[in-house]
Design an enzyme around this catalytic site. Structure first.
Site, PDB file in Angstrom:
ATOM      1  N   ALA A  66       0.860  -1.183   0.000  1.00 12.32           N
ATOM      2  CA  ALA A  66       0.000   0.000   0.000  1.00 12.32           C
ATOM      3  C   ALA A  66       0.898   1.235   0.000  1.00 12.32           C
ATOM      4  O   ALA A  66       2.044   1.176   0.439  1.00 12.32           O
ATOM      5  CB  ALA A  66      -0.879  -0.020   1.244  1.00 12.32           C
ATOM      6  N   GLY A 110       0.678  -5.046   0.844  1.00 14.70           N
ATOM      7  CA  GLY A 110      -0.446  -5.186  -0.089  1.00 14.70           C
ATOM      8  C   GLY A 110      -0.043  -5.850  -1.397  1.00 14.70           C
ATOM      9  O   GLY A 110      -0.878  -6.453  -2.081  1.00 14.70           O
ATOM     10  N   GLU A 113      -0.203  -9.442  -0.655  1.00 15.65           N
ATOM     11  CA  GLU A 113      -1.638  -9.756  -0.510  1.00 15.65           C
ATOM     12  C   GLU A 113      -2.314  -9.806  -1.882  1.00 15.65           C
ATOM     13  O   GLU A 113      -3.167 -10.651  -2.146  1.00 15.65           O
ATOM     14  CB  GLU A 113      -2.297  -8.715   0.404  1.00 15.65           C
ATOM     15  N   GLU A 133       4.461  -4.812   7.348  1.00 18.01           N
ATOM     16  CA  GLU A 133       3.680  -3.742   7.983  1.00 18.01           C
ATOM     17  C   GLU A 133       4.076  -3.499   9.431  1.00 18.01           C
ATOM     18  O   GLU A 133       4.049  -2.370   9.912  1.00 18.01           O
ATOM     19  CB  GLU A 133       2.172  -4.069   7.913  1.00 18.01           C
TER      20      GLU A 133
HETATM   21  N1  CAA Z   1       4.564   3.329  -0.534  1.00 15.98           N
HETATM   22  C1  CAA Z   1       4.958   4.500  -1.072  1.00 15.98           C
HETATM   23  N2  CAA Z   1       6.165   4.660  -1.674  1.00 15.98           N
HETATM   24  C2  CAA Z   1       6.984   3.604  -1.704  1.00 15.98           C
HETATM   25  C3  CAA Z   1       6.646   2.362  -1.160  1.00 15.98           C
HETATM   26  C4  CAA Z   1       5.350   2.236  -0.555  1.00 15.98           C
HETATM   27  N3  CAA Z   1       4.907   1.077  -0.047  1.00 15.98           N
HETATM   28  N4  CAA Z   1       7.679   1.508  -1.343  1.00 15.98           N
HETATM   29  C5  CAA Z   1       8.636   2.196  -1.978  1.00 15.98           C
HETATM   30  N5  CAA Z   1       8.237   3.465  -2.204  1.00 15.98           N
HETATM   31  C6  CAA Z   1       8.954   4.555  -2.848  1.00 15.98           C
HETATM   32  C7  CAA Z   1       9.977   5.185  -1.909  1.00 15.98           C
HETATM   33  O1  CAA Z   1       9.368   6.148  -1.074  1.00 15.98           O
HETATM   34  C8  CAA Z   1      10.940   5.802  -2.894  1.00 15.98           C
HETATM   35  O2  CAA Z   1      10.382   6.982  -3.406  1.00 15.98           O
HETATM   36  P1  CAA Z   1      11.308   8.318  -3.541  1.00 15.98           P
HETATM   37  O3  CAA Z   1      12.327   7.953  -4.585  1.00 15.98           O
HETATM   38  O4  CAA Z   1      10.340   9.371  -3.986  1.00 15.98           O
HETATM   39  O5  CAA Z   1      11.922   8.555  -2.199  1.00 15.98           O
HETATM   40  C9  CAA Z   1      10.942   4.765  -4.032  1.00 15.98           C
HETATM   41  O6  CAA Z   1       9.743   4.007  -3.903  1.00 15.98           O
HETATM   42  C10 CAA Z   1      12.109   3.821  -3.930  1.00 15.98           C
HETATM   43  O7  CAA Z   1      12.105   3.243  -2.632  1.00 15.98           O
HETATM   44  P2  CAA Z   1      13.441   3.113  -1.740  1.00 15.98           P
HETATM   45  O8  CAA Z   1      14.314   4.286  -1.945  1.00 15.98           O
HETATM   46  O9  CAA Z   1      13.011   2.798  -0.346  1.00 15.98           O
HETATM   47  O10 CAA Z   1      14.115   1.840  -2.461  1.00 15.98           O
HETATM   48  P3  CAA Z   1      15.009   0.665  -1.812  1.00 15.98           P
HETATM   49  O11 CAA Z   1      15.467  -0.143  -2.973  1.00 15.98           O
HETATM   50  O12 CAA Z   1      16.025   1.222  -0.883  1.00 15.98           O
HETATM   51  O13 CAA Z   1      13.978  -0.227  -0.931  1.00 15.98           O
HETATM   52  C11 CAA Z   1      11.879  -1.378  -0.512  1.00 15.98           C
HETATM   53  C12 CAA Z   1      12.912  -0.887  -1.570  1.00 15.98           C
HETATM   54  C13 CAA Z   1      12.527  -2.503   0.324  1.00 15.98           C
HETATM   55  C14 CAA Z   1      10.687  -1.928  -1.285  1.00 15.98           C
HETATM   56  C15 CAA Z   1      11.502  -0.209   0.406  1.00 15.98           C
HETATM   57  O14 CAA Z   1      11.098   0.883  -0.404  1.00 15.98           O
HETATM   58  C16 CAA Z   1      10.380  -0.515   1.344  1.00 15.98           C
HETATM   59  O15 CAA Z   1      10.615  -1.111   2.386  1.00 15.98           O
HETATM   60  N6  CAA Z   1       9.141  -0.129   1.011  1.00 15.98           N
HETATM   61  C17 CAA Z   1       8.005  -0.238   1.883  1.00 15.98           C
HETATM   62  C18 CAA Z   1       7.496  -1.675   1.971  1.00 15.98           C
HETATM   63  C19 CAA Z   1       6.355  -1.760   2.952  1.00 15.98           C
HETATM   64  O16 CAA Z   1       6.473  -1.454   4.126  1.00 15.98           O
HETATM   65  N7  CAA Z   1       5.169  -2.227   2.470  1.00 15.98           N
HETATM   66  C20 CAA Z   1       3.990  -2.370   3.256  1.00 15.98           C
HETATM   67  C21 CAA Z   1       3.112  -1.185   3.088  1.00 15.98           C
HETATM   68  S1  CAA Z   1       1.730  -1.181   4.216  1.00 15.98           S
HETATM   69  C22 CAA Z   1       0.585  -2.207   3.501  1.00 15.98           C
HETATM   70  O17 CAA Z   1       0.771  -2.769   2.439  1.00 15.98           O
HETATM   71  C23 CAA Z   1      -0.727  -2.317   4.288  1.00 15.98           C
HETATM   72  C24 CAA Z   1      -1.681  -3.360   3.806  1.00 15.98           C
HETATM   73  O18 CAA Z   1      -1.550  -4.538   4.065  1.00 15.98           O
HETATM   74  C25 CAA Z   1      -2.879  -2.965   3.073  1.00 15.98           C
END
Ligand code: CAA
Length: 259
Positions: A66, A110, A113, A133
């Protein structure tokens, strides 16, 4: 509908393809993207020329979950009143055509999921699945504690959801989260050819099989067996059943009419 966050393609062989296309944010599932996916799935569902659908993020990333930036200001009342992660996900959960998730790279939160609500998930060797999460102070909200537990079992689901650690493609295969692991860069083609095979079968039969397998999650064994038997009897009324069996006897390829 004009799409901004996804690419939708329709092949002549009955395969529909939805590609998440928000590469700068690792295909993070913002609400407009989910609305577009829902709309594309509904269109494919009502299109009789489509027999199976591939849902993918392409050959680099599936989806990083998400959209955290969108969720950052989301409070309980807004989420509850507007059915966050409910109404946008409804079409995805209710799709009637077989849907194959083709996963490369991250399938997190998500994203994981979304892959699990497809009927078949395949991935390449770069895939990483996770429910991270907990690391951002929340929990899975679109099936991560439910479908994951049914797929991988309690111990692994607990480990993934409580630590937020990712698993790689081999572990995903070992824990039956995916049906197949293929070489990096080939997962979309593999999913398309699997979808083409399914689309070449009798559509009503495919639908009955899909419903029957899904029913096994909702019913007791006896009720499921009874329902399966009735669905099997139903296939005997189909022209495609006669065609399929005649084709076998006559040593030719069946030509199904979806009737
Ligand atoms: N939401 C919004 N933006 C995201 C994102 C997310 N889930 N995942 C990555 N991005 C964006 C980052 O903010 C970044 O944007 P900017 O360049 O504008 O800063 C871009 O994508 C690249 O990300 P990183 O610089 O972090 O890249 P990385 O290679 O160092 O790491 C990653 C990659 C491991 C996927 C890391 O981005 C990460 O941990 N992302 C979040 C994953 C997460 O926590 N997902 C769960 C979300 S909550 C959910 O899904 C709830 C549900 O069940 C409904």
């Amino acid at each position: 509908m004009e799409y901004k966050y996804i690419i939708v393609e329709k092949q002549d062989n009955g395969v529909g393809i939805i590609t998440l296309n928000r590469p700068k944010a690792y295909n993070a599932l913002c609400t407009p993207l989910l609305d577009e996916v829902s709309s594309a799935i509904k269109d494919f569902d009502s299109d009789n020329s489509i027999g199976a659908v591939v849902l993918t993020g392409g050959n680099k990333v599936f989806a990083a979950g998400a959209d955290i930036k969108e969720m950052a200001d989301l409070g309980f009342a807004d989420a509850y009143n507007n059915e966050f992660v409910k109404k946008e996900w409804f079409a995805l959960e209710k799709h009637t055509k077989p849907m194959i998730a083709a996963v490369s790279g991250f399938a997190l939160g998500g994203g994981c999921e979304m892959s699990m609500l497809c009927d078949i998930t395949i991935c390449d060797t770069s895939a990483k699945f996770g429910q991270p999460e907990v690391k951002i102070g929340t929990m899975p909200g679109a099936g991560g504690t439910q479908r994951l537990t049914k797929a991988v079992g309690k111990a692994k689901a607990m480990q993934m959801c409580l630590t937020g650690d990712m698993i790689d493609a081999n572990e995903a295969k070992e824990y039956k989260l995916v049906a197949k692991v293929v070489e990096e860069g080939t997962v979309v083609d593999e999913a398309k050819s699997m979808a083409a095979k399914i689309a070449s079968m009798s559509q009503p039969v495919v639908r009955l099989i899909k419903e029957s397998i899904n029913n096994s999650y909702e019913s007791t064994l006896q009720a499921g067996l009874e329902s399966e038997r009735k669905s099997f009897y139903t296939t005997l009324a189909l022209e495609d059943r006669i065609e399929g069996m005649n084709a076998f006897v006559e040593k030719r390829k069946a030509d199904f009419s979806n009737k």
